[in-house]
Design an enzyme around this catalytic site. Structure first.
Site, PDB file in Angstrom:
ATOM      1  N   HIS A 283       0.808  -1.215   0.000  1.00  0.00           N
ATOM      2  CA  HIS A 283       0.000   0.000   0.000  1.00  0.00           C
ATOM      3  C   HIS A 283       0.847   1.274   0.000  1.00  0.00           C
ATOM      4  O   HIS A 283       0.609   2.179   0.804  1.00  0.00           O
ATOM      5  CB  HIS A 283      -0.909   0.019   1.246  1.00  0.00           C
ATOM      6  CG  HIS A 283      -1.949  -1.039   1.254  1.00  0.00           C
ATOM      7  ND1 HIS A 283      -2.650  -1.391   2.392  1.00  0.00           N
ATOM      8  CD2 HIS A 283      -2.432  -1.819   0.263  1.00  0.00           C
ATOM      9  CE1 HIS A 283      -3.519  -2.351   2.085  1.00  0.00           C
ATOM     10  NE2 HIS A 283      -3.403  -2.632   0.812  1.00  0.00           N
TER      11      HIS A 283
HETATM   12  C1  LIG Z   1       0.139  -7.587  -4.647  1.00  0.00           C
HETATM   13  C2  LIG Z   1      -0.773  -6.458  -4.256  1.00  0.00           C
HETATM   14  C3  LIG Z   1      -1.855  -6.717  -3.404  1.00  0.00           C
HETATM   15  C4  LIG Z   1      -2.712  -5.680  -3.040  1.00  0.00           C
HETATM   16  N1  LIG Z   1      -3.855  -5.977  -2.345  1.00  0.00           N
HETATM   17  C5  LIG Z   1      -4.800  -5.021  -2.187  1.00  0.00           C
HETATM   18  C6  LIG Z   1      -6.073  -5.353  -1.666  1.00  0.00           C
HETATM   19  O1  LIG Z   1      -6.384  -6.508  -1.356  1.00  0.00           O
HETATM   20  N2  LIG Z   1      -6.990  -4.333  -1.518  1.00  0.00           N
HETATM   21  C7  LIG Z   1      -6.685  -3.047  -1.838  1.00  0.00           C
HETATM   22  O2  LIG Z   1      -7.545  -2.170  -1.652  1.00  0.00           O
HETATM   23  N3  LIG Z   1      -5.479  -2.713  -2.327  1.00  0.00           N
HETATM   24  C8  LIG Z   1      -4.552  -3.672  -2.545  1.00  0.00           C
HETATM   25  N4  LIG Z   1      -3.360  -3.352  -3.121  1.00  0.00           N
HETATM   26  C9  LIG Z   1      -3.062  -1.930  -3.370  1.00  0.00           C
HETATM   27  C10 LIG Z   1      -3.840  -1.309  -4.538  1.00  0.00           C
HETATM   28  O3  LIG Z   1      -4.024  -2.231  -5.582  1.00  0.00           O
HETATM   29  C11 LIG Z   1      -3.098  -0.069  -5.008  1.00  0.00           C
HETATM   30  O4  LIG Z   1      -2.987   0.843  -3.933  1.00  0.00           O
HETATM   31  C12 LIG Z   1      -3.786   0.652  -6.159  1.00  0.00           C
HETATM   32  O5  LIG Z   1      -4.025  -0.240  -7.212  1.00  0.00           O
HETATM   33  C13 LIG Z   1      -2.926   1.822  -6.609  1.00  0.00           C
HETATM   34  O6  LIG Z   1      -3.508   2.421  -7.735  1.00  0.00           O
HETATM   35  P1  LIG Z   1      -2.712   3.500  -8.584  1.00  0.00           P
HETATM   36  O7  LIG Z   1      -3.646   3.969  -9.641  1.00  0.00           O
HETATM   37  O8  LIG Z   1      -2.121   4.479  -7.658  1.00  0.00           O
HETATM   38  O9  LIG Z   1      -1.474   2.712  -9.212  1.00  0.00           O
HETATM   39  P2  LIG Z   1      -1.455   1.405 -10.105  1.00  0.00           P
HETATM   40  O10 LIG Z   1      -2.767   0.703 -10.068  1.00  0.00           O
HETATM   41  O11 LIG Z   1      -0.257   0.633  -9.710  1.00  0.00           O
HETATM   42  O12 LIG Z   1      -1.315   1.961 -11.591  1.00  0.00           O
HETATM   43  C14 LIG Z   1      -0.175   2.574 -12.127  1.00  0.00           C
HETATM   44  C15 LIG Z   1      -0.119   2.208 -13.610  1.00  0.00           C
HETATM   45  O13 LIG Z   1       0.800   3.073 -14.263  1.00  0.00           O
HETATM   46  C16 LIG Z   1       1.604   2.314 -15.136  1.00  0.00           C
HETATM   47  N5  LIG Z   1       2.872   3.038 -15.299  1.00  0.00           N
HETATM   48  C17 LIG Z   1       3.806   3.273 -14.351  1.00  0.00           C
HETATM   49  N6  LIG Z   1       4.812   3.997 -14.852  1.00  0.00           N
HETATM   50  C18 LIG Z   1       4.508   4.240 -16.157  1.00  0.00           C
HETATM   51  C19 LIG Z   1       5.163   4.944 -17.191  1.00  0.00           C
HETATM   52  N7  LIG Z   1       6.341   5.568 -16.985  1.00  0.00           N
HETATM   53  N8  LIG Z   1       4.579   4.971 -18.421  1.00  0.00           N
HETATM   54  C20 LIG Z   1       3.391   4.363 -18.634  1.00  0.00           C
HETATM   55  N9  LIG Z   1       2.722   3.668 -17.671  1.00  0.00           N
HETATM   56  C21 LIG Z   1       3.278   3.622 -16.441  1.00  0.00           C
HETATM   57  C22 LIG Z   1       1.766   0.990 -14.404  1.00  0.00           C
HETATM   58  O14 LIG Z   1       2.196  -0.037 -15.254  1.00  0.00           O
HETATM   59  C23 LIG Z   1       0.373   0.786 -13.830  1.00  0.00           C
HETATM   60  O15 LIG Z   1      -0.472   0.120 -14.747  1.00  0.00           O
HETATM   61  C24 LIG Z   1      -2.470  -4.349  -3.499  1.00  0.00           C
HETATM   62  C25 LIG Z   1      -1.386  -4.093  -4.344  1.00  0.00           C
HETATM   63  C26 LIG Z   1      -0.550  -5.134  -4.736  1.00  0.00           C
HETATM   64  C27 LIG Z   1       0.588  -4.829  -5.674  1.00  0.00           C
END
Ligand SMILES: Cc1cc2nc3c(=O)[nH]c(=O)nc-3n(C[C@H](O)[C@H](O)[C@H](O)COP(=O)(O)OP(=O)(O)OC[C@H]3O[C@@H](n4cnc5c(N)ncnc54)[C@H](O)[C@@H]3O)c2cc1C
Length: 542
Positions: free
Chosen positions: A479
């Site tokens: 997280h």
């Molecule tokens: C293994 C795991 C288990 C988890 N379990 C839970 C759970 O049970 N419940 C819960 O609520 N949360 C859980 N989480 C946390 C939750 O999924 C994340 O906090 C949330 O998805 C974050 O969203 P985000 O949009 O910030 O980033 P992300 O969903 O990580 O999205 C970022 C995206 O940007 C892309 N990206 C990055 N850099 C670049 C670039 N330079 N150019 C183009 N694309 C790029 C990445 O590939 C990715 O697709 C978990 C996370 C993980 C990894």
């Protein structure tokens, strides 16, 4: 274009909005900004399409843990509070981002988290302000009410695999005086109960499934996968374009209105730093021209740590037993194929509890994830004996870390320092939390299912012994947040409308803008943030 030395190109495609990252937040933005057809939107994603079959089966999360085709597979730097160990940090690199590989638990955090954000000066981010966005996102299987939405894109479902162990855990917690809570996302989070998950009829409801799929054929939404953003290009302090690498070629796309960085808590600050927005000394040391000296970019990194107790079970009722028995394993596969039920629908926790380690606290500081299987490390083989696990997670760590680029090359992973267990409060919370969890495991309802504590082992009872165990085995709950923190103090990166302070035309919209780590799982809050951001972006476009 000037600023960071970008050269103009004649055949540069133009869009109203460019979203960098198709994760939990990016997919929400892509859907909402393209919905009325007035704006053209480019969505760039470094990873591939979400075709890996294990993305869609809940238990597949364990298979994707170390699957590099869809996972950035980061490591922290050596962590001083964990005896110098590096901690593995999976992050989704695929359509849906981390919501395509996460543990599927739907936990929004506490009302107090958002009221604290508001109290820190973030107008519009109190619980009453954000609740409508949680509801707008949600399609709650139990129907809508004061706290829940029905009819939104994100399916939220009840548990589809009732195993005696997970039920016994809830009964045992109640026996120790923790109240039963049928809804961790309702009036109060405190209590023991069963987690809900972001699933629809036993399949994962990632943000790609929930938000992108319904929008992907819109003519004004353009999705590029395998497109790694290298840097943002500026004219003075106005962002104009994104440079990205795709199939070995360097491409540039221009934004007429705004660029929205949704690359997650590690990659969003990395991209800002690579683009010249970050701590000036760090950028200069990598030969990057400084567009804006923003010392807060990459600062204030927070994460949830978890420490697991593993208990041997005298009955063959754990998932370890199913996996090592060929007939039971085949039956579980058939059950899932026919009914979308059974052990394959298990997520990162079946049941759990939220409690206070100290009665003086206003709200719980510990979350327990109970899971009817055990392993030495997440993502590794299940134990060859009957056993289950329950982990202690401190909800509001005081410890703060940082993220810093190690190179001007976007493909080089950044230095991630979380500083787990850096404060006395954080260390004490784990020691007390483990003691309370042990009381639950010793309660009458769990007695028939417990023989021997495998980890840390019944002989470890002192504060020092428990803390040493935390240092040797603690791992992330995945997280990370707050690396582009919202606020109005000098180190805040974005303002309350998520605009990067000091830069025009640029917002960060993802888990990195959280003012601090909220007391729950971070997927639903990130989706809420993107829902709210989409309204602000469209309001500002009028
Ligand atoms: C293994 C795991 C288990 C988890 N379990 C839970 C759970 O049970 N419940 C819960 O609520 N949360 C859980 N989480 C946390 C939750 O999924 C994340 O906090 C949330 O998805 C974050 O969203 P985000 O949009 O910030 O980033 P992300 O969903 O990580 O999205 C970022 C995206 O940007 C892309 N990206 C990055 N850099 C670049 C670039 N330079 N150019 C183009 N694309 C790029 C990445 O590939 C990715 O697709 C978990 C996370 C993980 C990894």
């Amino acid at each position: 274009m000037q600023g960071n030395g970008a050269s103009p190109s004649n055949d540069m495609p133009e869009f109203d909005y460019i979203i960098v990252g198709a994760g939990s937040a990016g997919c929400v933005l892509a859907n909402r900004l393209s919905a009325d057809g007035r704006h053209s939107v480019l969505l760039l994603e470094a990873g591939p399409k979400d075709t890996n079959i294990w993305i869609h089966v809940p238990i597949g999360y364990a298979k994707l843990f170390k699957e590099k085709s869809v996972n950035w597979m980061y490591q922290t730097e050596p962590e001083p509070g964990l005896g110098g160990r590096q901690v593995f940090q999976p992050r989704g690199k695929v359509l849906g981002g981390s919501s395509s590989i996460n543990g599927l638990l739907y936990v929004r955090g506490q009302h107090e988290d958002y009221d604290r954000w508001r109290q820190r000066g973030n107008v519009g981010w109190g619980y009453d302000d954000v609740l409508p966005y949680f509801k707008r996102a949600e399609n709650q299987v139990r129907g809508g009410d004061a706290y829940h939405g029905a009819g939104g894109p994100l399916h939220v479902s009840d548990w589809r695999h009732h195993d005696p162990l997970s039920e016994a855990f809830v009964k045992a917690a109640v026996e120790t005086g923790i109240p039963f809570n049928p809804d961790f996302n309702g009036a109060s989070q405190e209590g023991a109960g069963f987690f809900q998950t972001t699933t629809r009829r036993g399949r994962r409801a990632s943000s790609a499934f929930s938000y992108l799929r319904p929008a992907r054929t819109r003519p004004n939404l353009h999705i590029e996968t395998g497109a790694l953003a290298q840097r943002l290009l500026f004219e003075g302090r106005r962002v104009r374009a994104v440079e990205y690498r795709q199939n070995g070629r360097l491409r540039t796309a221009r934004a007429r209105k705004e660029i929205l960085v949704s690359s997650g808590a590690y990659n969003s600050p990395q991209l800002l730093q690579l683009s010249g927005v970050g701590p000036a000394e760090l950028l200069k040391s990598h030969g990057i021209d400084v567009v804006l000296d923003a010392p807060g970019v990459g600062n204030d990194l927070q994460d949830h740590l978890q420490v697991r107790i593993v208990m041997k079970c005298p009955q063959p009722v754990t998932l370890n037993d199913v996996v090592r028995h060929p007939v039971r394993k085949a039956m579980a596969g058939l059950q899932y194929a026919a009914l979308r039920k059974g052990p394959l629908t298990i997520a990162a926790g079946t049941s759990g509890a939220f409690f206070k380690t100290n009665p003086r606290l206003a709200s719980p500081d510990i979350q327990i994830h109970f899971i009817p299987f055990s392993t030495d490390k997440m993502g590794e083989k299940l134990h060859p004996f009957s056993a289950f696990s329950a982990s202690v997670c401190q909800l509001r760590p005081e410890s703060r870390g940082s993220l810093k680029i190690k190179s001007a090359d976007a493909s080089v992973p950044p230095a991630i320092r979380i500083n787990y267990l850096a404060t006395e409060t954080d260390r004490a919370a784990f020691i007390d939390g483990m003691r309370i969890l042990r009381k639950i495991l010793a309660a009458p309802a769990l007695k028939p299912y417990c023989t021997e504590e495998v980890y840390p082992g019944a002989n470890i009872t002192s504060d020092e012994g428990l803390l040493d165990f935390c240092r040797k085995t603690g791992s992330t709950v995945y997280h990370p947040t707050s690396t582009c923190r919202m606020g109005s103090d000098p180190l805040a990166v974005v303002d309350q409308r998520l605009k990067v302070r000091g830069i025009e035309g640029l917002r960060v919209v993802d888990a990195s803008v959280m003012p601090d780590l909220m007391s729950g799982n971070t997927n639903a809050p990130t989706i809420m943030i993107a829902e709210k951001a989409s309204d602000m972006i469209l309001e500002d476009a009028r």
